[in-house]
Design a protein around this motif. Sequence first.
Motif, PDB file in Angstrom:
ATOM      1  N   LYS A   3       1.246  -1.165  -0.445  1.00  0.00           N
ATOM      2  CA  LYS A   3      -0.185   0.308   0.192  1.00  0.00           C
ATOM      3  C   LYS A   3       0.598   1.135  -0.311  1.00  0.00           C
ATOM      4  N   ILE A   4       0.224   2.187  -0.892  1.00  0.00           N
ATOM      5  CA  ILE A   4       1.407   3.609  -1.426  1.00  0.00           C
ATOM      6  C   ILE A   4       0.581   4.674   0.178  1.00  0.00           C
ATOM      7  N   LEU A   5      -0.275   4.040   0.119  1.00  0.00           N
ATOM      8  CA  LEU A   5      -0.817   5.694   0.465  1.00  0.00           C
ATOM      9  C   LEU A   5      -2.159   4.731   1.740  1.00  0.00           C
ATOM     10  N   THR A   6      -2.185   4.953   3.110  1.00  0.00           N
ATOM     11  CA  THR A   6      -2.690   5.085   4.155  1.00  0.00           C
ATOM     12  C   THR A   6      -3.408   6.484   4.256  1.00  0.00           C
ATOM     13  N   ILE A   7      -4.918   6.519   3.927  1.00  0.00           N
ATOM     14  CA  ILE A   7      -6.277   7.373   4.590  1.00  0.00           C
ATOM     15  C   ILE A   7      -6.961   6.892   5.337  1.00  0.00           C
ATOM     16  N   ILE A   8      -6.103   7.556   6.691  1.00  0.00           N
ATOM     17  CA  ILE A   8      -7.535   7.775   8.140  1.00  0.00           C
ATOM     18  C   ILE A   8      -8.390   8.903   8.231  1.00  0.00           C
ATOM     19  N   ILE A   9      -9.372   7.920   8.428  1.00  0.00           N
ATOM     20  CA  ILE A   9     -11.173   8.842   7.987  1.00  0.00           C
ATOM     21  C   ILE A   9     -11.412   8.675   9.824  1.00  0.00           C
ATOM     22  N   PRO A  10     -11.726   9.978  10.867  1.00  0.00           N
ATOM     23  CA  PRO A  10     -12.443   9.591  11.826  1.00  0.00           C
ATOM     24  C   PRO A  10     -13.859   9.924  11.612  1.00  0.00           C
ATOM     25  N   MET A  32      -7.067   1.197  -6.649  1.00  0.00           N
ATOM     26  CA  MET A  32      -7.352   0.989  -5.058  1.00  0.00           C
ATOM     27  C   MET A  32      -7.000  -0.248  -4.433  1.00  0.00           C
ATOM     28  N   LYS A  33      -5.391  -1.162  -5.025  1.00  0.00           N
ATOM     29  CA  LYS A  33      -4.970  -1.681  -4.655  1.00  0.00           C
ATOM     30  C   LYS A  33      -3.661  -1.207  -4.004  1.00  0.00           C
ATOM     31  N   TRP A  34      -3.265   0.316  -4.405  1.00  0.00           N
ATOM     32  CA  TRP A  34      -2.229   1.012  -3.878  1.00  0.00           C
ATOM     33  C   TRP A  34      -2.793   1.421  -2.561  1.00  0.00           C
ATOM     34  N   LEU A  35      -4.267   1.657  -2.724  1.00  0.00           N
ATOM     35  CA  LEU A  35      -4.671   2.564  -1.423  1.00  0.00           C
ATOM     36  C   LEU A  35      -5.478   1.780  -0.252  1.00  0.00           C
ATOM     37  N   HIS A  53     -19.800   1.296   6.479  1.00  0.00           N
ATOM     38  CA  HIS A  53     -19.336  -0.569   6.451  1.00  0.00           C
ATOM     39  C   HIS A  53     -20.142  -0.307   5.070  1.00  0.00           C
ATOM     40  N   GLU A  54     -20.842   0.342   4.404  1.00  0.00           N
ATOM     41  CA  GLU A  54     -21.304  -0.054   3.298  1.00  0.00           C
ATOM     42  C   GLU A  54     -20.075   0.338   2.169  1.00  0.00           C
ATOM     43  N   TYR A  55     -19.269   0.715   2.220  1.00  0.00           N
ATOM     44  CA  TYR A  55     -18.059   0.993   1.263  1.00  0.00           C
ATOM     45  C   TYR A  55     -17.126   0.428   1.907  1.00  0.00           C
ATOM     46  N   GLU A  56     -16.991  -0.102   2.902  1.00  0.00           N
ATOM     47  CA  GLU A  56     -15.724  -1.141   3.112  1.00  0.00           C
ATOM     48  C   GLU A  56     -16.932  -2.038   2.697  1.00  0.00           C
ATOM     49  N   ALA A  57     -17.709  -3.278   2.598  1.00  0.00           N
ATOM     50  CA  ALA A  57     -18.397  -4.257   1.640  1.00  0.00           C
ATOM     51  C   ALA A  57     -18.324  -4.101   0.389  1.00  0.00           C
ATOM     52  N   LYS A  58     -18.085  -2.953  -0.417  1.00  0.00           N
ATOM     53  CA  LYS A  58     -17.503  -2.583  -1.532  1.00  0.00           C
ATOM     54  C   LYS A  58     -16.813  -2.995  -1.976  1.00  0.00           C
ATOM     55  N   TYR A  59     -15.772  -2.521  -0.650  1.00  0.00           N
ATOM     56  CA  TYR A  59     -14.380  -1.945  -1.673  1.00  0.00           C
ATOM     57  C   TYR A  59     -13.296  -3.062   0.045  1.00  0.00           C
ATOM     58  N   PRO A  60     -13.668  -4.313  -0.381  1.00  0.00           N
ATOM     59  CA  PRO A  60     -12.961  -4.806   1.194  1.00  0.00           C
ATOM     60  C   PRO A  60     -11.446  -5.196   0.737  1.00  0.00           C
ATOM     61  N   GLN A  61     -10.539  -4.422  -0.295  1.00  0.00           N
ATOM     62  CA  GLN A  61      -9.244  -4.649  -0.610  1.00  0.00           C
ATOM     63  C   GLN A  61      -8.766  -3.681   0.167  1.00  0.00           C
ATOM     64  N   SER A  62      -9.183  -2.412   0.406  1.00  0.00           N
ATOM     65  CA  SER A  62      -8.810  -0.964   0.205  1.00  0.00           C
ATOM     66  C   SER A  62      -9.539  -0.360   1.394  1.00  0.00           C
ATOM     67  N   LEU A 105      -1.687  10.462  -6.124  1.00  0.00           N
ATOM     68  CA  LEU A 105      -1.152   8.805  -5.943  1.00  0.00           C
ATOM     69  C   LEU A 105       0.050   8.551  -6.651  1.00  0.00           C
ATOM     70  N   GLN A 106      -0.222   8.318  -8.489  1.00  0.00           N
ATOM     71  CA  GLN A 106       0.928   8.407  -9.454  1.00  0.00           C
ATOM     72  C   GLN A 106       1.722   8.604  -8.775  1.00  0.00           C
ATOM     73  N   GLU A 107       2.062   9.927  -8.939  1.00  0.00           N
ATOM     74  CA  GLU A 107       3.251  10.757  -8.617  1.00  0.00           C
ATOM     75  C   GLU A 107       3.952  10.605  -6.988  1.00  0.00           C
ATOM     76  N   LEU A 108       3.052  10.430  -6.092  1.00  0.00           N
ATOM     77  CA  LEU A 108       3.856   9.975  -4.770  1.00  0.00           C
ATOM     78  C   LEU A 108       3.844   8.310  -4.878  1.00  0.00           C
ATOM     79  N   ARG A 109       4.087   7.326  -6.218  1.00  0.00           N
ATOM     80  CA  ARG A 109       5.063   6.126  -5.619  1.00  0.00           C
ATOM     81  C   ARG A 109       6.123   6.744  -6.014  1.00  0.00           C
ATOM     82  N   ASN A 110       6.654   7.580  -6.832  1.00  0.00           N
ATOM     83  CA  ASN A 110       7.719   7.833  -7.148  1.00  0.00           C
ATOM     84  C   ASN A 110       8.984   8.859  -6.262  1.00  0.00           C
ATOM     85  N   HIS A 111       8.282   9.325  -4.947  1.00  0.00           N
ATOM     86  CA  HIS A 111       9.031   9.819  -4.289  1.00  0.00           C
ATOM     87  C   HIS A 111       9.110   8.778  -2.339  1.00  0.00           C
TER      88      HIS A 111
END
Length: 331
Positions: A3-10, A32-35, A53-62, A105-111
Motif C-alpha cells: 500500500k502506497i498511501l493510508t488515509i485515516i478518516i475519523p 485502489m490496490k495501492w490505497l 460499512h457500506e463502502y467497506e463491503a464494496k471495497y474490502p481490499q482497500s 497517488l501516481q506521483e507519490l509512488r515515485n517519492h
Amino acid sequence: MEKILTIIIPVFKVEKFIRQCLDSVILDEEQMKWLEVIVVNDGTPDQSGIIAHEYEAKYPQSIKVIDKENGGHGSTWNVGLKNASGKYIRFLDSDDWLSNLSPFLQELRNHDEDLVFTNLVRFNEQNQTSSVSRIKNIQYNKEYTTSSFSYINSGNDYYMYGFWYCTYKKDIFQDVQPLFVEKVFYDDAILFMAPYFLGKTMVFMDTTLYNYRIGQSGQSVNVNVERKHAIDYVKVSKSLVEFANRHHNINEVQKEQRNAFLSQYMKNRFSLFSQLPYREFKSIIEDFLPYIQKNAPYIRLSPKTRFYKALPDYLGWFCIQLFNKFVLRIQ
C-alpha cells in the motif's frame, strides 16, 4: 501489493458529509490496490458508521472500518496510525474531502521524502465559495531538508506542517505513538510541530488535494466552541511543550522554528483565554502561565500576557477586556 498511501478518516456525527468524503477516495480498480482507507467509527450515534460499512463491503481490499467506543478525535487518529500499513499517511476529517487523488497517488509512488506538501482548498459552507491556499516561496519537486528549511524565512506560517497541507511517511511516527492527545478538542496541533522534528526530507507538489470545509456553526474552530473547550487548549499546549522538550537534540534552525511556533501558539491561546469570564480565566492562567515559564522558558510571552502579569489579577483582566472590545473589536 504494498500500500502506497493510508488515509485515516475519523467518523462521528457526519451523516451529512460522509458519502462525499468517502466518494473522494474511490479510484479505479488498479489504483485502489495501492490505497488503504481506515475509517475509525468513534461510537457515532447517527448513520455515519453504517454508511462507512457500506463502502467497506464494496471495497474490502482497500477500505477497513474500525468500530470503537467514543474516545475523541485524537483517539481515532491514534487507532488509525496503529493499524496503518501504507508507506505514507494522510489524515482526512470526514466532513472534508480530497481532489486529484488519482494523479497525486501516481506521483507519490515515485517519492521517498518524509513530508510531501500539496495545496489546500478552503470551502466556505455558508456562502459556497472556495479559495486555494499555497505554500509560498518554494520550488516544486525539489527536495528540501527539515534541518535547513525555515518556514519563517520563506514567509510561511507554521500551519504549513498541518494535515491539510501535508502527507507524512508512516515511519517518522513509529517511535512517538500514541501521538495525539485523547478526549480533547484541538489534538491535531501536534502536527504543526512534530514533522520538522521527526522528518528529515520534504518536497512540494503543485497539486490541490485537501478540501477543508469551514463556516459550520458547530465546528471546533468556531470561536464559541473554542471558548467552551478552552481547558482542552491547556491540555494540548502542555503536550506540545512536553513533546518539544523530549526532542531537544535539534539544530539552531529547528530551535528557532520551535520557539516561534510555540510563542505564537501560546499567544493565540492567551488571547482566547482572555475572552473568558474572570473566574474561569484566572483559574486557567494560574495553572497555565507558571507551567509555561517553568517548562518552556524559550517561549516569548506576548505583550498582552506581560501586561496582565504586571497588574493585580482582576484589574489586569478588566483592562484586557477593554482592549479586546475597543481595540480588537472582539465581541
